[in-house]
Scaffold this motif. Structure first.
Motif, PDB file in Angstrom:
ATOM      1  N   PRO A  17      -3.384  17.555 -18.266  1.00  0.00           N
ATOM      2  CA  PRO A  17      -3.014  16.293 -18.627  1.00  0.00           C
ATOM      3  C   PRO A  17      -3.729  15.249 -18.121  1.00  0.00           C
ATOM      4  O   PRO A  17      -4.132  15.315 -16.756  1.00  0.00           O
ATOM      5  CB  PRO A  17      -1.709  16.283 -17.988  1.00  0.00           C
ATOM      6  CG  PRO A  17      -1.089  17.531 -17.743  1.00  0.00           C
ATOM      7  CD  PRO A  17      -2.348  18.321 -17.451  1.00  0.00           C
ATOM      8  N   VAL A  18      -4.210  14.102 -18.669  1.00  0.00           N
ATOM      9  CA  VAL A  18      -5.015  13.111 -18.155  1.00  0.00           C
ATOM     10  C   VAL A  18      -4.245  11.978 -16.948  1.00  0.00           C
ATOM     11  O   VAL A  18      -4.738  12.072 -16.193  1.00  0.00           O
ATOM     12  CB  VAL A  18      -5.281  11.988 -19.353  1.00  0.00           C
ATOM     13  CG1 VAL A  18      -6.176  10.817 -18.683  1.00  0.00           C
ATOM     14  CG2 VAL A  18      -6.256  12.721 -20.435  1.00  0.00           C
ATOM     15  N   TRP A  19      -3.044  12.074 -17.248  1.00  0.00           N
ATOM     16  CA  TRP A  19      -2.207  11.515 -16.099  1.00  0.00           C
ATOM     17  C   TRP A  19      -2.159  12.303 -14.987  1.00  0.00           C
ATOM     18  O   TRP A  19      -2.302  11.528 -13.619  1.00  0.00           O
ATOM     19  CB  TRP A  19      -0.773  11.315 -16.365  1.00  0.00           C
ATOM     20  CG  TRP A  19       0.073  13.036 -16.747  1.00  0.00           C
ATOM     21  CD1 TRP A  19       0.271  13.189 -17.864  1.00  0.00           C
ATOM     22  CD2 TRP A  19       0.784  13.476 -15.578  1.00  0.00           C
ATOM     23  NE1 TRP A  19       0.927  14.785 -17.600  1.00  0.00           N
ATOM     24  CE2 TRP A  19       1.398  14.671 -16.078  1.00  0.00           C
ATOM     25  CE3 TRP A  19       0.941  13.410 -14.290  1.00  0.00           C
ATOM     26  CZ2 TRP A  19       2.031  15.639 -15.378  1.00  0.00           C
ATOM     27  CZ3 TRP A  19       1.356  14.321 -13.521  1.00  0.00           C
ATOM     28  CH2 TRP A  19       2.095  15.417 -14.009  1.00  0.00           C
ATOM     29  N   LEU A  20      -2.270  13.511 -14.864  1.00  0.00           N
ATOM     30  CA  LEU A  20      -2.415  14.346 -13.420  1.00  0.00           C
ATOM     31  C   LEU A  20      -3.833  14.086 -12.773  1.00  0.00           C
ATOM     32  O   LEU A  20      -3.782  13.960 -11.713  1.00  0.00           O
ATOM     33  CB  LEU A  20      -2.491  15.884 -13.975  1.00  0.00           C
ATOM     34  CG  LEU A  20      -2.441  16.778 -12.704  1.00  0.00           C
ATOM     35  CD1 LEU A  20      -1.222  16.627 -11.876  1.00  0.00           C
ATOM     36  CD2 LEU A  20      -2.390  18.404 -13.380  1.00  0.00           C
ATOM     37  N   VAL A  21      -4.899  13.946 -13.856  1.00  0.00           N
ATOM     38  CA  VAL A  21      -6.324  13.315 -12.939  1.00  0.00           C
ATOM     39  C   VAL A  21      -6.095  12.180 -12.403  1.00  0.00           C
ATOM     40  O   VAL A  21      -6.630  11.853 -11.344  1.00  0.00           O
ATOM     41  CB  VAL A  21      -7.340  13.281 -14.310  1.00  0.00           C
ATOM     42  CG1 VAL A  21      -8.503  13.005 -13.561  1.00  0.00           C
ATOM     43  CG2 VAL A  21      -7.442  14.739 -14.937  1.00  0.00           C
ATOM     44  N   TYR A  22      -5.298  11.224 -13.098  1.00  0.00           N
ATOM     45  CA  TYR A  22      -5.013  10.022 -12.318  1.00  0.00           C
ATOM     46  C   TYR A  22      -4.394  10.180 -11.055  1.00  0.00           C
ATOM     47  O   TYR A  22      -4.597   9.463 -10.195  1.00  0.00           O
ATOM     48  CB  TYR A  22      -4.464   8.901 -13.288  1.00  0.00           C
ATOM     49  CG  TYR A  22      -5.160   8.321 -14.458  1.00  0.00           C
ATOM     50  CD1 TYR A  22      -6.026   7.163 -14.244  1.00  0.00           C
ATOM     51  CD2 TYR A  22      -5.113   8.711 -15.786  1.00  0.00           C
ATOM     52  CE1 TYR A  22      -6.755   6.715 -15.148  1.00  0.00           C
ATOM     53  CE2 TYR A  22      -5.917   7.844 -16.617  1.00  0.00           C
ATOM     54  CZ  TYR A  22      -6.636   6.872 -16.492  1.00  0.00           C
ATOM     55  OH  TYR A  22      -7.436   6.411 -17.449  1.00  0.00           O
ATOM     56  N   ALA A  23      -3.217  10.716 -11.148  1.00  0.00           N
ATOM     57  CA  ALA A  23      -2.293  10.994 -10.066  1.00  0.00           C
ATOM     58  C   ALA A  23      -3.071  11.484  -8.892  1.00  0.00           C
ATOM     59  O   ALA A  23      -3.037  11.194  -7.929  1.00  0.00           O
ATOM     60  CB  ALA A  23      -1.295  11.818 -10.356  1.00  0.00           C
ATOM     61  N   ILE A  42     -15.185  14.782 -22.107  1.00  0.00           N
ATOM     62  CA  ILE A  42     -15.091  13.258 -22.662  1.00  0.00           C
ATOM     63  C   ILE A  42     -13.784  12.743 -22.667  1.00  0.00           C
ATOM     64  O   ILE A  42     -13.651  11.631 -22.267  1.00  0.00           O
ATOM     65  CB  ILE A  42     -15.583  13.533 -24.003  1.00  0.00           C
ATOM     66  CG1 ILE A  42     -17.108  13.838 -24.287  1.00  0.00           C
ATOM     67  CG2 ILE A  42     -15.209  12.181 -24.797  1.00  0.00           C
ATOM     68  CD1 ILE A  42     -18.096  12.767 -23.779  1.00  0.00           C
ATOM     69  N   ARG A  43     -12.703  13.726 -22.672  1.00  0.00           N
ATOM     70  CA  ARG A  43     -11.214  13.079 -22.849  1.00  0.00           C
ATOM     71  C   ARG A  43     -10.990  12.836 -21.314  1.00  0.00           C
ATOM     72  O   ARG A  43      -9.927  11.704 -21.225  1.00  0.00           O
ATOM     73  CB  ARG A  43     -10.465  14.098 -23.250  1.00  0.00           C
ATOM     74  CG  ARG A  43     -10.190  15.314 -22.321  1.00  0.00           C
ATOM     75  CD  ARG A  43      -9.376  16.435 -23.065  1.00  0.00           C
ATOM     76  NE  ARG A  43      -8.051  16.043 -23.171  1.00  0.00           N
ATOM     77  CZ  ARG A  43      -7.079  16.351 -22.205  1.00  0.00           C
ATOM     78  NH1 ARG A  43      -7.356  16.904 -21.164  1.00  0.00           N
ATOM     79  NH2 ARG A  43      -5.735  15.932 -22.241  1.00  0.00           N
ATOM     80  N   LEU A  44     -11.402  13.208 -20.267  1.00  0.00           N
ATOM     81  CA  LEU A  44     -11.288  12.444 -19.013  1.00  0.00           C
ATOM     82  C   LEU A  44     -12.207  11.582 -18.458  1.00  0.00           C
ATOM     83  O   LEU A  44     -12.162  10.924 -17.402  1.00  0.00           O
ATOM     84  CB  LEU A  44     -11.537  13.891 -17.737  1.00  0.00           C
ATOM     85  CG  LEU A  44     -10.463  15.147 -18.470  1.00  0.00           C
ATOM     86  CD1 LEU A  44     -10.792  16.056 -17.317  1.00  0.00           C
ATOM     87  CD2 LEU A  44      -8.977  14.833 -18.245  1.00  0.00           C
ATOM     88  N   ARG A  45     -13.320  11.205 -19.163  1.00  0.00           N
ATOM     89  CA  ARG A  45     -14.411  10.182 -18.686  1.00  0.00           C
ATOM     90  C   ARG A  45     -13.479   8.650 -18.366  1.00  0.00           C
ATOM     91  O   ARG A  45     -14.035   8.027 -17.583  1.00  0.00           O
ATOM     92  CB  ARG A  45     -15.414  10.000 -19.895  1.00  0.00           C
ATOM     93  CG  ARG A  45     -16.459   9.135 -19.533  1.00  0.00           C
ATOM     94  CD  ARG A  45     -17.603   9.309 -20.127  1.00  0.00           C
ATOM     95  NE  ARG A  45     -17.583   9.032 -21.675  1.00  0.00           N
ATOM     96  CZ  ARG A  45     -18.420   9.039 -22.764  1.00  0.00           C
ATOM     97  NH1 ARG A  45     -19.573   9.389 -22.293  1.00  0.00           N
ATOM     98  NH2 ARG A  45     -18.247   8.703 -23.872  1.00  0.00           N
ATOM     99  N   ARG A  46     -12.659   8.166 -19.231  1.00  0.00           N
ATOM    100  CA  ARG A  46     -11.970   7.030 -19.011  1.00  0.00           C
ATOM    101  C   ARG A  46     -11.244   7.052 -17.653  1.00  0.00           C
ATOM    102  O   ARG A  46     -11.247   6.242 -16.952  1.00  0.00           O
ATOM    103  CB  ARG A  46     -11.198   6.511 -20.059  1.00  0.00           C
ATOM    104  CG  ARG A  46     -10.202   5.236 -20.074  1.00  0.00           C
ATOM    105  CD  ARG A  46      -9.765   4.807 -21.056  1.00  0.00           C
ATOM    106  NE  ARG A  46     -10.175   4.857 -22.173  1.00  0.00           N
ATOM    107  CZ  ARG A  46      -9.536   4.364 -23.330  1.00  0.00           C
ATOM    108  NH1 ARG A  46      -8.155   4.019 -23.341  1.00  0.00           N
ATOM    109  NH2 ARG A  46     -10.087   4.315 -24.483  1.00  0.00           N
ATOM    110  N   ALA A  47     -10.667   8.162 -17.149  1.00  0.00           N
ATOM    111  CA  ALA A  47      -9.826   8.337 -16.216  1.00  0.00           C
ATOM    112  C   ALA A  47     -10.862   8.133 -15.042  1.00  0.00           C
ATOM    113  O   ALA A  47     -10.621   7.728 -13.637  1.00  0.00           O
ATOM    114  CB  ALA A  47      -9.185   9.544 -16.139  1.00  0.00           C
TER     115      ALA A  47
END
Length: 215
Positions: free
Chosen positions: A17-23, A79-84
């Motif tokens: 999950p992208v939120w997990l990368v942020y967290a 790519i889907r994690l690049r913004r994070a």
């Protein structure tokens, strides 16, 4: 074999999950702060904290810059994690700057003097200023609002990366191997971008030339 490995990695990355990368990414500065408060960063914890956060920001910046070449060369798709990665990069660099402002310099009247007098701080501030509009527009609303201009704006990552590498070299005040390696990686990634852009331009020119020929 390598293609299968890339497929397995991509399959696993799609489940993250992208939120997990942020967290997880957001906890790193607080971990370094904890180390500084508990004596885990040596006898000069403020300088060490400043350095660790700056290096973390540079590493994240390089990772974000490497996303497209990594996909093109190895097939590994981030790519889907690049913004994070980009937002976390700004967070790390902002934390690095905050430590310098609040814990290191402390005297507000000295901040502007340092920016003007010390070239490595001037370069670092220039990189931060270039990074700021990219961080502000790292959201879906900005992508829709800016349209094609959004991509042009986010090309500021290239001079930002170059300035970040130069800043890191200048901070050391000597030609240290680690900082030179970071700069070499940045230059290779920027060189790949130039090569890939020219390759695409040649490909489009050939395609347009073939399309213009009479049947």
């Amino acid at each position: 074999m390598f293609v299968k490995l890339a497929d397995h990695l991509n399959s696993g990355l799609r489940k993250v999950p992208v939120w997990l990368v942020y967290a997880l990414g957001a906890t790193l500065p607080f971990w370094y702060l904890y180390l500084g408060l508990t004596g885990g960063l040596g006898v000069e914890p403020i300088k060490a904290l400043e350095h660790e956060l700056g290096e973390l920001g540079l590493q994240a910046l390089i990772l974000g810059l490497a996303v497209t070449p990594l996909r093109a060369i190895t097939g590994v798709n981030l790519i889907r994690l690049r913004r994070a990665i980009g937002v976390l990069t700004f967070f790390y660099v902002a934390a690095h700057l905050l430590v310098w402002l609040v814990l290191d310099v402390q005297i507000l009247s000295e901040i502007w003097k340092d920016i003007l007098k010390r070239p490595y701080i001037t370069v670092g501030m220039a990189a931060f200023i270039l990074m700021t509009p990219m961080a502000i527009t790292s959201n879906n609303w900005s992508v829709r609002k800016l349209g094609p201009r959004w991509r042009k704006l986010h090309k500021l990552v290239y001079p930002t990366a170059a300035l970040g590498g130069i800043h890191y070299i200048m901070v050391g005040k000597t030609w240290e191997a680690e900082s030179l390696i970071y700069m070499a990686v940045i230059l290779m990634l920027l060189g790949w971008r130039v090569y890939d852009s020219r390759k695409k331009q040649r490909s489009r020119a050939i395609h347009q030339g073939n399309s213009a020929r009479p049947a």
